[in-house]
Write a protein that holds these residues in place. Structure first.
Motif, PDB file in Angstrom:
ATOM      1  N   VAL A  21       0.842  -1.202   0.000  1.00 53.09           N
ATOM      2  CA  VAL A  21       0.000   0.000   0.000  1.00 53.09           C
ATOM      3  C   VAL A  21       0.876   1.251   0.000  1.00 53.09           C
ATOM      4  O   VAL A  21       0.607   2.218  -0.732  1.00 53.09           O
ATOM      5  CB  VAL A  21      -0.944   0.007   1.222  1.00 53.09           C
ATOM      6  CG1 VAL A  21      -1.701   1.328   1.315  1.00 53.09           C
ATOM      7  CG2 VAL A  21      -1.932  -1.153   1.137  1.00 53.09           C
ATOM      8  N   ALA A  22       1.948   1.251   0.798  1.00 56.20           N
ATOM      9  CA  ALA A  22       2.841   2.419   0.865  1.00 56.20           C
ATOM     10  C   ALA A  22       3.525   2.671  -0.471  1.00 56.20           C
ATOM     11  O   ALA A  22       3.677   3.821  -0.910  1.00 56.20           O
ATOM     12  CB  ALA A  22       3.885   2.207   1.965  1.00 56.20           C
ATOM     13  N   ILE A  23       3.934   1.599  -1.150  1.00 59.30           N
ATOM     14  CA  ILE A  23       4.589   1.757  -2.452  1.00 59.30           C
ATOM     15  C   ILE A  23       3.608   2.331  -3.474  1.00 59.30           C
ATOM     16  O   ILE A  23       3.943   3.252  -4.234  1.00 59.30           O
ATOM     17  CB  ILE A  23       5.143   0.390  -2.931  1.00 59.30           C
ATOM     18  CG1 ILE A  23       6.319  -0.032  -2.041  1.00 59.30           C
ATOM     19  CG2 ILE A  23       5.596   0.476  -4.387  1.00 59.30           C
ATOM     20  CD1 ILE A  23       6.814  -1.439  -2.306  1.00 59.30           C
TER      21      ILE A  23
ATOM     22  N   THR B 112       3.088   6.002  -2.870  1.00 61.97           N
ATOM     23  CA  THR B 112       4.242   6.793  -3.313  1.00 61.97           C
ATOM     24  C   THR B 112       4.220   6.988  -4.820  1.00 61.97           C
ATOM     25  O   THR B 112       4.508   8.077  -5.333  1.00 61.97           O
ATOM     26  CB  THR B 112       5.546   6.106  -2.883  1.00 61.97           C
ATOM     27  OG1 THR B 112       5.565   5.956  -1.457  1.00 61.97           O
ATOM     28  CG2 THR B 112       6.757   6.918  -3.311  1.00 61.97           C
ATOM     29  N   PHE B 113       3.844   5.925  -5.544  1.00 59.48           N
ATOM     30  CA  PHE B 113       3.799   6.026  -7.008  1.00 59.48           C
ATOM     31  C   PHE B 113       2.700   6.972  -7.485  1.00 59.48           C
ATOM     32  O   PHE B 113       2.755   7.465  -8.612  1.00 59.48           O
ATOM     33  CB  PHE B 113       3.578   4.639  -7.620  1.00 59.48           C
ATOM     34  CG  PHE B 113       4.784   3.745  -7.559  1.00 59.48           C
ATOM     35  CD1 PHE B 113       6.031   4.256  -7.230  1.00 59.48           C
ATOM     36  CD2 PHE B 113       4.688   2.390  -7.843  1.00 59.48           C
ATOM     37  CE1 PHE B 113       7.151   3.444  -7.170  1.00 59.48           C
ATOM     38  CE2 PHE B 113       5.794   1.569  -7.788  1.00 59.48           C
ATOM     39  CZ  PHE B 113       7.037   2.093  -7.455  1.00 59.48           C
TER      40      PHE B 113
ATOM     41  N   ASN C  54       7.419  12.195   3.492  1.00 61.49           N
ATOM     42  CA  ASN C  54       6.812  10.898   3.214  1.00 61.49           C
ATOM     43  C   ASN C  54       6.353  10.285   4.539  1.00 61.49           C
ATOM     44  O   ASN C  54       7.173   9.815   5.333  1.00 61.49           O
ATOM     45  CB  ASN C  54       7.805   9.981   2.501  1.00 61.49           C
ATOM     46  CG  ASN C  54       7.176   8.688   2.024  1.00 61.49           C
ATOM     47  OD1 ASN C  54       6.598   7.961   2.808  1.00 61.49           O
ATOM     48  ND2 ASN C  54       7.307   8.420   0.735  1.00 61.49           N
ATOM     49  N   THR C  55       5.050  10.293   4.760  1.00 66.08           N
ATOM     50  CA  THR C  55       4.507   9.860   6.051  1.00 66.08           C
ATOM     51  C   THR C  55       4.838   8.409   6.351  1.00 66.08           C
ATOM     52  O   THR C  55       5.219   8.063   7.477  1.00 66.08           O
ATOM     53  CB  THR C  55       2.977  10.050   6.073  1.00 66.08           C
ATOM     54  OG1 THR C  55       2.659  11.398   5.738  1.00 66.08           O
ATOM     55  CG2 THR C  55       2.412   9.722   7.444  1.00 66.08           C
ATOM     56  N   ALA C  56       4.687   7.541   5.351  1.00 64.87           N
ATOM     57  CA  ALA C  56       4.928   6.115   5.574  1.00 64.87           C
ATOM     58  C   ALA C  56       6.380   5.864   5.974  1.00 64.87           C
ATOM     59  O   ALA C  56       6.670   5.040   6.850  1.00 64.87           O
ATOM     60  CB  ALA C  56       4.579   5.313   4.327  1.00 64.87           C
ATOM     61  N   LEU C  57       7.315   6.571   5.317  1.00 62.08           N
ATOM     62  CA  LEU C  57       8.730   6.387   5.624  1.00 62.08           C
ATOM     63  C   LEU C  57       9.048   6.873   7.034  1.00 62.08           C
ATOM     64  O   LEU C  57       9.830   6.252   7.759  1.00 62.08           O
ATOM     65  CB  LEU C  57       9.576   7.135   4.597  1.00 62.08           C
ATOM     66  CG  LEU C  57      11.070   6.780   4.520  1.00 62.08           C
ATOM     67  CD1 LEU C  57      11.265   5.300   4.284  1.00 62.08           C
ATOM     68  CD2 LEU C  57      11.734   7.586   3.406  1.00 62.08           C
ATOM     69  N   ILE C  58       8.421   7.960   7.436  1.00 68.28           N
ATOM     70  CA  ILE C  58       8.627   8.477   8.797  1.00 68.28           C
ATOM     71  C   ILE C  58       8.140   7.467   9.828  1.00 68.28           C
ATOM     72  O   ILE C  58       8.864   7.106  10.766  1.00 68.28           O
ATOM     73  CB  ILE C  58       7.894   9.820   8.991  1.00 68.28           C
ATOM     74  CG1 ILE C  58       8.492  10.905   8.099  1.00 68.28           C
ATOM     75  CG2 ILE C  58       7.961  10.259  10.448  1.00 68.28           C
ATOM     76  CD1 ILE C  58       7.680  12.197   8.073  1.00 68.28           C
TER      77      ILE C  58
END
Length: 469
Positions: A50-52, A55-56, A239-243
């Motif tokens: 979902v995160a990928i 991002t795309f 990037n919220t998911a990366l954080i």
């Protein structure tokens, strides 16, 4: 209209990120038990998908050809490597994959530096990128050294560098100084390369002096480093998911590092300053390490008799079980003993093996019931009423010198008190010392009998003898 469309698109992407890190957290909460760990991994994996995708969906996400090539190459390398790796090599695989994460973050920071044409004076972007570059690079190179030690490409003993601590401080100052110059307006790419080079040397020199016995702590520390660098990169990239993912990894790695250090009764700085895990103590002590004590050997048939007539048997697994891949044979032996009315428990030391939870993973793979796995604090009170303790290659975590020998490098480290059992059977290939390079007087204790040979073969022979009784 365009502003409304962009706002709606951004809101949708942020909603996907919320779903992603919710799945991360749910998945992580389920890996605390072998019964739910596989499901937890899958849930976290769905979160990453979902995160990928989220991002795309960002406008101008990047060069789709390069992204596709990266996904194909990574999948082609990652899936076969993970499927084919032996459980004995899992610690070095964890170290290697963790290092790849840190290296990726360092490269992302470098790419963002170039994207901004070297202008990182916007501090909410510049500081996180410099931090990510330093910590990610240290994690990458340090993890490579940890991998090389675990894979025995280089020796597991500490490799001392003259003035190592001071040299590390100078390297850190050099990396930070390059970062400060960049943040104050210097946009020379050579300065950013300097950050990466100083950090690379620091990562190598950081892990080289640390002995093999401290590798579980080192792996969890480097894991925390990678998480923190990812979180910093996420802040710079918004990037919220990366954080969130980075903070989860950083926090869990930090907590695990603290727990590992406490399990060894050592401070985290004392571990990271290195020195424990060398061979000097073993060399000084001699081949038995017990001042001339007598070694008693036994046979599989005699060991089977002892085990069959015991009321309680405690199995103490160590790296020797992992090396011989004896976990399934151990499970079969425990079933036979249970059929004979023997109560079987497994004593798990927090730092047994080469990574945190190594023994738990192996025994869960062999379908050992989770309620039979007893942590150190829970099982130590049981040894006094245990008839036989069966030690399978667990050297350092059963060493009585940790309690009684103040000049021992492991003095004060909590151990499994197997010497309190009525009798002890130790399965080993030879009388060599453990990964810490420290000999174990348990091996010459009058209660102890040594069964020499490959652990899997020895366990299989014992099981066969149990069937003949």
């Amino acid at each position: 209209m365009l502003a409304t469309s962009f706002y709606q698109e951004t809101a949708f992407i942020n909603a996907l990120y919320i779903v992603a890190f919710t799945l991360f957290i749910v998945g992580l909460s389920q890996v605390t038990s072998p019964l739910t760990a596989v499901r937890g991994n899958r849930i976290a994996g769905y979160g990453m998908v979902v995160a990928i995708v989220a991002t795309f969906l960002y406008p101008g996400a990047g060069n789709w050809v390069l992204i596709a090539i990266g996904l194909i190459v990574g999948t082609a390398i990652g899936i076969p490597s993970a499927r084919q790796v032996k459980m004995t090599a899992m610690p070095q695989m964890v170290a290697l994959f963790n290092g790849v994460g840190g290296g990726a973050i360092a490269l992302i920071a470098w790419a963002e530096f170039r994207e901004y044409n070297g202008d990182l004076t916007t501090l909410e972007i510049g500081i996180p990128l410099v931090f990510a570059a330093i910590v990610g690079s240290v994690s990458f190179w340090g993890s490579n050294i940890a991998f090389a030690k675990l894979q025995e490409l280089i020796g597991g003993s500490p490799i001392k560098v003259p003035g190592g601590v001071y040299l590390n401080i100078l390297l850190l100052i050099g990396a930070v100084a390059c970062g400060v110059l960049i943040l104050t307006g210097e946009n020379e790419e050579l300065l950013f390369i300097g950050i990466l080079v100083f950090s690379a040397i620091l990562g190598n020199l950081f892990v080289l002096p640390i002995g093999g016995a401290d590798m579980p702590v080192v792996i969890s520390t480097l894991n925390a480093f990678t998480g923190l660098s990812a979180a910093a990169a996420g802040i710079a990239l918004d990037n919220t998911a990366l954080i969130v993912a980075g903070m989860i990894v950083g926090a869990s790695g930090t907590i695990l590092t603290d727990q590992m250090a406490k399990a060894m009764n050592r401070t985290i700085p004392s571990v990271l300053l290195g020195g424990f895990g060398g061979g000097d103590a073993a060399a000084a002590a001699g081949p038995t390490g017990a001042e001339g004590g007598t070694v008693r050997s036994t046979s599989a048939a005699d060991a089977a008799i002892q085990l069959a007539y015991a009321r309680q048997v405690v199995v103490v697994p160590g790296y020797g079980m992992a090396v011989s891949q004896a976990q399934h044979a151990v499970r079969e032996m425990s079933k036979v003993l249970e059929e004979k009315g023997v109560e079987v428990k497994f004593a798990i030391h927090p730092v047994a093996g080469r990574m945190p939870g190594h023994m738990n993973v192996l025994l869960a793979e062999a379908d050992v019931p989770y309620d039979q796995l007893k942590e150190m604090d829970e099982i130590n009170g049981e040894f006094g009423r245990t008839d036989v303790s069966l030690v399978i290659g667990a050297n350092d975590v059963t060493n009585p010198d940790a309690r009684s020998k103040p000049d021992s490098p492991i003095y004060g480290m909590p151990i499994l008190n197997v010497d309190e059992s009525s009798s002890v059977i130790v399965l080993k290939r030879s009388m060599s010392s453990g990964f810490a390079g420290i000999d174990n007087p348990l091996f010459v204790n009058p209660k102890t009998a040594m069964l020499f040979g490959d652990a899997k073969g020895s366990i299989t022979d014992i099981t066969a003898e149990l069937g003949n009784l």
